[in-house]
Design a protein around this motif. Structure first.
Motif, PDB file in Angstrom:
ATOM      1  N   ALA A 227       0.786  -1.354  -0.121  1.00 59.48           N
ATOM      2  CA  ALA A 227      -0.082  -0.075   0.158  1.00 59.48           C
ATOM      3  C   ALA A 227       0.804   1.063   0.013  1.00 59.48           C
ATOM      4  O   ALA A 227       0.472   2.484  -0.726  1.00 59.48           O
ATOM      5  CB  ALA A 227      -1.062  -0.046   1.220  1.00 59.48           C
ATOM      6  N   THR A 228       1.932   1.325   0.808  1.00 57.36           N
ATOM      7  CA  THR A 228       2.825   2.317   0.873  1.00 57.36           C
ATOM      8  C   THR A 228       3.668   2.652  -0.422  1.00 57.36           C
ATOM      9  O   THR A 228       3.681   3.881  -0.832  1.00 57.36           O
ATOM     10  CB  THR A 228       3.870   2.219   2.033  1.00 57.36           C
ATOM     11  N   LYS A 229       4.070   1.735  -0.970  1.00 62.44           N
ATOM     12  CA  LYS A 229       4.507   1.945  -2.331  1.00 62.44           C
ATOM     13  C   LYS A 229       3.760   2.217  -3.780  1.00 62.44           C
ATOM     14  O   LYS A 229       4.252   2.354  -4.476  1.00 62.44           O
ATOM     15  CB  LYS A 229       5.634   0.619  -2.614  1.00 62.44           C
ATOM     16  N   HIS A 230       2.431   1.979  -3.229  1.00 60.51           N
ATOM     17  CA  HIS A 230       1.522   2.163  -4.447  1.00 60.51           C
ATOM     18  C   HIS A 230       1.306   3.833  -4.445  1.00 60.51           C
ATOM     19  O   HIS A 230       1.485   4.441  -3.533  1.00 60.51           O
ATOM     20  CB  HIS A 230       0.307   1.647  -4.016  1.00 60.51           C
ATOM     21  N   ALA A 231       0.707   4.322  -5.660  1.00 58.69           N
ATOM     22  CA  ALA A 231       0.818   5.756  -5.696  1.00 58.69           C
ATOM     23  C   ALA A 231      -0.219   6.300  -4.794  1.00 58.69           C
ATOM     24  O   ALA A 231      -0.065   7.242  -4.326  1.00 58.69           O
ATOM     25  CB  ALA A 231       0.258   5.998  -7.188  1.00 58.69           C
ATOM     26  N   ASN A 232      -1.333   5.581  -4.222  1.00 58.95           N
ATOM     27  CA  ASN A 232      -2.208   6.077  -3.607  1.00 58.95           C
ATOM     28  C   ASN A 232      -3.138   5.266  -2.838  1.00 58.95           C
ATOM     29  O   ASN A 232      -3.890   5.751  -1.925  1.00 58.95           O
ATOM     30  CB  ASN A 232      -3.264   7.017  -4.254  1.00 58.95           C
ATOM     31  N   MET A 233      -2.870   4.101  -2.705  1.00 58.97           N
ATOM     32  CA  MET A 233      -3.633   3.125  -1.893  1.00 58.97           C
ATOM     33  C   MET A 233      -3.465   3.349  -0.421  1.00 58.97           C
ATOM     34  O   MET A 233      -4.184   3.185   0.471  1.00 58.97           O
ATOM     35  CB  MET A 233      -3.042   1.381  -2.174  1.00 58.97           C
ATOM     36  N   TYR A 234      -2.262   3.816  -0.140  1.00 66.91           N
ATOM     37  CA  TYR A 234      -1.975   4.184   1.323  1.00 66.91           C
ATOM     38  C   TYR A 234      -2.835   5.284   1.755  1.00 66.91           C
ATOM     39  O   TYR A 234      -3.057   5.293   3.095  1.00 66.91           O
ATOM     40  CB  TYR A 234      -0.495   4.536   1.651  1.00 66.91           C
ATOM     41  N   GLN A 235      -3.530   5.946   1.117  1.00 65.25           N
ATOM     42  CA  GLN A 235      -4.227   7.220   1.310  1.00 65.25           C
ATOM     43  C   GLN A 235      -5.714   6.748   1.929  1.00 65.25           C
ATOM     44  O   GLN A 235      -6.474   7.517   2.256  1.00 65.25           O
ATOM     45  CB  GLN A 235      -4.490   8.071   0.193  1.00 65.25           C
ATOM     46  N   GLY A 236      -6.182   5.379   1.890  1.00 69.68           N
ATOM     47  CA  GLY A 236      -7.214   4.935   2.305  1.00 69.68           C
ATOM     48  C   GLY A 236      -8.337   5.359   1.421  1.00 69.68           C
ATOM     49  O   GLY A 236      -9.397   5.997   1.833  1.00 69.68           O
ATOM     50  N   ILE A 237      -8.439   4.981  -0.074  1.00 70.10           N
ATOM     51  CA  ILE A 237      -9.195   5.158  -0.621  1.00 70.10           C
ATOM     52  C   ILE A 237     -10.995   4.760  -0.632  1.00 70.10           C
ATOM     53  O   ILE A 237     -10.912   3.581   0.020  1.00 70.10           O
ATOM     54  CB  ILE A 237      -8.834   4.765  -2.338  1.00 70.10           C
ATOM     55  N   GLN A 238     -11.605   5.557  -0.710  1.00 70.23           N
ATOM     56  CA  GLN A 238     -12.968   5.146  -0.390  1.00 70.23           C
ATOM     57  C   GLN A 238     -13.767   4.812  -1.736  1.00 70.23           C
ATOM     58  O   GLN A 238     -13.679   5.811  -2.584  1.00 70.23           O
ATOM     59  CB  GLN A 238     -13.706   6.138   0.385  1.00 70.23           C
ATOM     60  N   CYS A 239     -14.252   3.610  -1.909  1.00 72.72           N
ATOM     61  CA  CYS A 239     -14.837   3.257  -3.371  1.00 72.72           C
ATOM     62  C   CYS A 239     -16.413   3.461  -2.903  1.00 72.72           C
ATOM     63  O   CYS A 239     -16.953   3.440  -1.715  1.00 72.72           O
ATOM     64  CB  CYS A 239     -14.682   1.908  -3.536  1.00 72.72           C
ATOM     65  N   PRO A 240     -17.384   3.766  -3.882  1.00 76.59           N
ATOM     66  CA  PRO A 240     -18.564   3.943  -3.565  1.00 76.59           C
ATOM     67  C   PRO A 240     -19.371   2.649  -2.953  1.00 76.59           C
ATOM     68  O   PRO A 240     -19.098   1.432  -3.236  1.00 76.59           O
ATOM     69  CB  PRO A 240     -19.246   3.891  -4.916  1.00 76.59           C
ATOM     70  N   GLY A 241     -20.168   2.871  -1.863  1.00 76.08           N
ATOM     71  CA  GLY A 241     -20.712   2.003  -1.084  1.00 76.08           C
ATOM     72  C   GLY A 241     -20.171   1.322  -0.130  1.00 76.08           C
ATOM     73  O   GLY A 241     -20.481   0.272   0.492  1.00 76.08           O
ATOM     74  N   ASN A 243     -16.791   1.622   3.343  1.00 73.83           N
ATOM     75  CA  ASN A 243     -15.734   2.404   4.129  1.00 73.83           C
ATOM     76  C   ASN A 243     -14.407   2.545   3.533  1.00 73.83           C
ATOM     77  O   ASN A 243     -13.974   1.756   2.655  1.00 73.83           O
ATOM     78  CB  ASN A 243     -15.846   1.931   5.592  1.00 73.83           C
ATOM     79  N   SER A 244     -13.768   3.695   3.781  1.00 76.76           N
ATOM     80  CA  SER A 244     -12.270   3.714   3.320  1.00 76.76           C
ATOM     81  C   SER A 244     -11.425   2.684   4.541  1.00 76.76           C
ATOM     82  O   SER A 244     -11.895   2.468   5.417  1.00 76.76           O
ATOM     83  CB  SER A 244     -11.827   4.941   3.703  1.00 76.76           C
ATOM     84  N   PHE A 245     -10.331   2.441   4.098  1.00 79.09           N
ATOM     85  CA  PHE A 245      -9.410   1.515   4.723  1.00 79.09           C
ATOM     86  C   PHE A 245      -8.160   2.163   5.190  1.00 79.09           C
ATOM     87  O   PHE A 245      -7.406   2.807   4.537  1.00 79.09           O
ATOM     88  CB  PHE A 245      -8.986   0.336   3.878  1.00 79.09           C
ATOM     89  N   PRO A 246      -7.998   2.683   6.558  1.00 86.15           N
ATOM     90  CA  PRO A 246      -6.866   3.088   7.218  1.00 86.15           C
ATOM     91  C   PRO A 246      -5.789   2.670   6.612  1.00 86.15           C
ATOM     92  O   PRO A 246      -5.363   1.395   6.631  1.00 86.15           O
ATOM     93  CB  PRO A 246      -6.986   3.231   8.765  1.00 86.15           C
ATOM     94  N   ALA A 247      -4.696   3.730   6.032  1.00 84.29           N
ATOM     95  CA  ALA A 247      -3.252   3.110   5.576  1.00 84.29           C
ATOM     96  C   ALA A 247      -3.348   2.084   4.519  1.00 84.29           C
ATOM     97  O   ALA A 247      -2.610   1.794   4.020  1.00 84.29           O
ATOM     98  CB  ALA A 247      -2.641   2.618   6.673  1.00 84.29           C
ATOM     99  N   GLY A 248      -4.729   1.961   3.864  1.00 86.64           N
ATOM    100  CA  GLY A 248      -4.709   1.291   2.803  1.00 86.64           C
ATOM    101  C   GLY A 248      -4.556  -0.180   2.835  1.00 86.64           C
ATOM    102  O   GLY A 248      -4.540  -1.214   1.959  1.00 86.64           O
TER     103      GLY A 248
END
Length: 418
Positions: A227-241, A243-248
């Motif tokens: 998640a950390t090496k990914h461009a934005n997964m670590y940001q905890g992306i929220q998909c429709p419907g 919850n977001s995931f802390p630290a991805g």
């Protein structure tokens, strides 16, 4: 493909498809042709084989990349990537093709990639569910193509350690189970869509463990690294419907329980540390987005492979220096559901974060406790430590005979039950 590319390929002496892998979706035949071209043009470091076939007869292709691609070598760990398990979750399928291209074309020109290939045997399966892919189409949130041709969810079809799975084992599942049994896999990831998160075992569990494995620290490290090496997964992306995931990252069971999942099967029965990577909110996005997905995941994919060289590896020997198969090698206070054992040539591998660990080694009724310090995996080398146990050669030979007999009986049982 334009004429400049064709001329370029001719001058380089390679098949045109290898000069540029387009960022578009490749059907099953195109994937097969691409893998065959890669294998033909990079035969010294690749080995292409099918581990079985789907319900409809599509081959389940695996390309192996390594210095010794066609066989296991002592001390060279095995890792795998599996994509497109759900046929309509397709981003991972294309990422695997671009990863293959990147690895083989970087060999001998990129020092890090060359070292990685020389010291690792990398197995890549672009599609575990080619039938499902053929049935699916561009659609973010639908389910058409998710299942195999018999209508089963392959990620609910593996033997489960916590709940009996009554569904019949599907051809694709059995092929992967046999594949896991035939290799000494240490690290793995499988790729899905519908969220953006790195999910780690357990996917199933009970009230006693709440989905937490004995190797929680290792799994959290692996998921966090991706998640950390990914461009934005670590940001905890929220998909429709959802919850977001802390630290991805997330524990699979605590996200939602999955019975018969592949990552738990790998960990419990295959001695292989596997996590699940959810790559995109949209399961089957427009192909114009594929280039960005590759850019977002490229570093994570490479860095994750490197983690197979964390922890410790070695062999277990008897008093006369003979390797002992099926010897139990467990870390004290990290008891697995199925004890982790040496393979047929006495090898063991454990992914562990740096620290001091006490190992419990046992074979033929004899046990050994040994404390080993494990350091960082600098230069792609795990800590190497061979254990010698007070077992006679005759006892070791008896263990080998038992190991061989158990393997034969296991194969017969599988044939009778399928």
């Amino acid at each position: 493909m334009n004429w400049q590319v064709v001329i370029c390929c001719f001058l380089l002496g390679v098949t045109p498809v290898l000069c540029t892998l387009d960022f578009n979706y490749h059907n099953n035949k195109a994937v097969e042709n691409y893998l065959k071209d890669i294998n033909n043009n990079y035969s010294s470091i690749t080995y292409l084989h099918s581990i079985g076939s789907s319900v409809a007869g599509n081959q389940l292709w695996v390309l192996v990349i390594g210095l010794y691609p066609s066989q296991h070598m002592i001390g060279i760990p095995e890792m795998k990537y599996v994509a497109n398990m759900h046929g309509n979750e397709v981003v991972g399928r294309e990422l695997m093709l671009h990863l293959i291209e990147y690895l083989v074309t970087s060999y001998k020109t990129d020092v890090v990639i060359s070292q990685l290939i020389n010291n690792t045997r990398i197995h890549i399966m672009p599609s575990m569910n080619p039938d499902g892919f053929e049935a699916s189409a561009v659609d973010c949130y639908g389910i058409v193509g998710r299942l195999n041709k018999n209508g089963y969810d392959l990620n609910r079809n593996f033997p489960d350690a916590f709940n009996l799975n009554p569904d019949p084992i599907q051809p694709e599942t059995k092929a992967v189970m046999d594949w896991i049994k035939s290799e000494t896999f240490v690290l793995s990831a499988n790729f899905h869509g519908g969220a953006v998160v790195a999910s780690y075992p357990y996917d199933n569990g009970n009230a006693e463990n709440n989905g937490i494995t004995p190797d929680e620290d290792v799994f959290k490290y692996l998921a966090t690294l991706y998640a950390t090496k990914h461009a934005n997964m670590y940001q905890g992306i929220q998909c429709p419907g959802m919850n977001s995931f802390p630290a991805g990252i997330t524990n699979g069971y605590q996200w939602y329980p999955v019975r018969g999942g592949m990552q738990d099967y790998n960990y419990v029965y295959g001695q292989c540390y596997e996590i699940t990577i959810e790559l995109s909110c949209c399961k089957y996005p427009d192909e114009s987005t594929l280039s960005q997905f590759w850019s977002d995941n490229k570093v994570s994919l490479i860095e994750y492979i490197k983690q197979i060289h964390m922890g410790i590896k070695g062999r277990v020997f008897d008093l006369e220096g003979n390797p002992i198969p099926n010897a139990i090698v467990e870390v004290k206070d990290r008891k697995h559901i199925q004890p982790y054992t040496t393979n047929s040539i006495g090898e063991y591998y454990h992914l562990l974060t740096p620290g001091s660990y006490t190992f419990n080694i046992s074979a033929a009724g004899v046990s050994l406790l040994q404390t080993v310090d494990i350091t960082n995996n600098k230069n792609l080398y795990a800590t190497k430590y061979d254990f010698s146990i007070n077992v006679s050669a005759s006892s070791a030979n008896s263990l080998l005979q038992v190991y061989t007999l158990l393997s034969i009986l296991s194969t017969i049982l599988v044939l009778l039950c399928t």
